[in-house]
Structure formats: structure tokens, C-alpha cells
Motif scaffolding. Structure first.
Motif, PDB file in Angstrom:
ATOM      1  N   LYS A   6       0.828  -1.203   0.000  1.00 43.40           N
ATOM      2  CA  LYS A   6       0.000   0.000   0.000  1.00 43.40           C
ATOM      3  C   LYS A   6       0.862   1.252   0.000  1.00 43.40           C
ATOM      4  N   ASP A   7       1.968   1.222   0.752  1.00 44.73           N
ATOM      5  CA  ASP A   7       2.869   2.370   0.774  1.00 44.73           C
ATOM      6  C   ASP A   7       3.486   2.606  -0.598  1.00 44.73           C
ATOM      7  N   LEU A   8       3.912   1.538  -1.246  1.00 43.80           N
ATOM      8  CA  LEU A   8       4.510   1.664  -2.570  1.00 43.80           C
ATOM      9  C   LEU A   8       3.493   2.195  -3.571  1.00 43.80           C
ATOM     10  N   LEU A   9       2.293   1.672  -3.531  1.00 47.22           N
ATOM     11  CA  LEU A   9       1.232   2.135  -4.423  1.00 47.22           C
ATOM     12  C   LEU A   9       0.891   3.602  -4.153  1.00 47.22           C
ATOM     13  N   PHE A  10       0.878   3.995  -2.882  1.00 48.72           N
ATOM     14  CA  PHE A  10       0.632   5.382  -2.513  1.00 48.72           C
ATOM     15  C   PHE A  10       1.681   6.293  -3.134  1.00 48.72           C
ATOM     16  N   PHE A  11       2.949   5.927  -3.046  1.00 48.34           N
ATOM     17  CA  PHE A  11       4.010   6.766  -3.588  1.00 48.34           C
ATOM     18  C   PHE A  11       4.017   6.769  -5.119  1.00 48.34           C
ATOM     19  N   ILE A  12       3.616   5.690  -5.736  1.00 53.21           N
ATOM     20  CA  ILE A  12       3.511   5.665  -7.200  1.00 53.21           C
ATOM     21  C   ILE A  12       2.416   6.631  -7.654  1.00 53.21           C
TER      22      ILE A  12
END
Length: 92
Positions: A3-9
């Protein structure tokens, strides 16, 4: 983690697209005609704004307990350094 990675993308693409749109509108007003700024890979993104957005959001999360004037001052220095080294890198 995912979720963190998707948020930053999404954050990166959101800031990159918003920066490209603002730059396009600004340059079009100045020149009196539609001017689309060049971007890497020819996509409607300004990569420097995406990177800056991620850096600022991360910095603001880390510095939430700092005095506001210090946060503004440090954020301005960080963005100036990013712009300077980005320009330096492009000159290579």
C-alpha cells in the motif's frame, strides 16, 4: 508495504502530471499560444515535480513536530537543491 509503494507511485504521477499541466498553462499564457513543455519519453509528465512531491510529502511527515517556519525554510532549501542538482545532471 504494498500500500505504501502504491501510494508513492500514485503520488509521483499525480505531482508529475499536475506540474506538467501548470507548466503548460503558464508557458501558453506567456507565449500567447499552446506550448507543451518537453518531457522525458514524450509523456505528459514533468518528472522533477513528481520527485519533488514525494520528497516534500515524506519530509512533511517526518517534520510534523517542528516549528512551521523551520519546516518552510528547510523545504525551500531541499527544493532548491533538487532543482540545482537536476539542472547540473542534465548538463552532463
Amino acid at each position: 508495504m504494498a500500500k505504501d509503494l502504491l501510494f508513492f507511485i500514485f503520488l509521483y504521477y499525480g505531482f508529475a502530471l499536475a506540474g506538467w499541466l501548470i507548466e503548460t498553462v503558464y508557458k501558453s499564457i506567456i507565449h500567447g499560444r499552446l506550448v507543451a513543455p518537453l518531457s522525458y519519453l514524450g509523456l505528459p509528465f514533468a518528472e522533477i515535480y513528481g520527485i519533488a512531491g514525494i520528497l516534500l510529502v515524506t519530509f512533511f511527515q517526518m517534520s510534523s513536530s517542528w516549528p512551521h517556519i523551520l519546516v518552510i525554510f528547510v523545504a525551500a532549501i531541499l527544493m532548491s537543491l533538487l532543482e540545482y542538482f537536476g539542472g547540473w545532471w542534465c548538463q552532463l
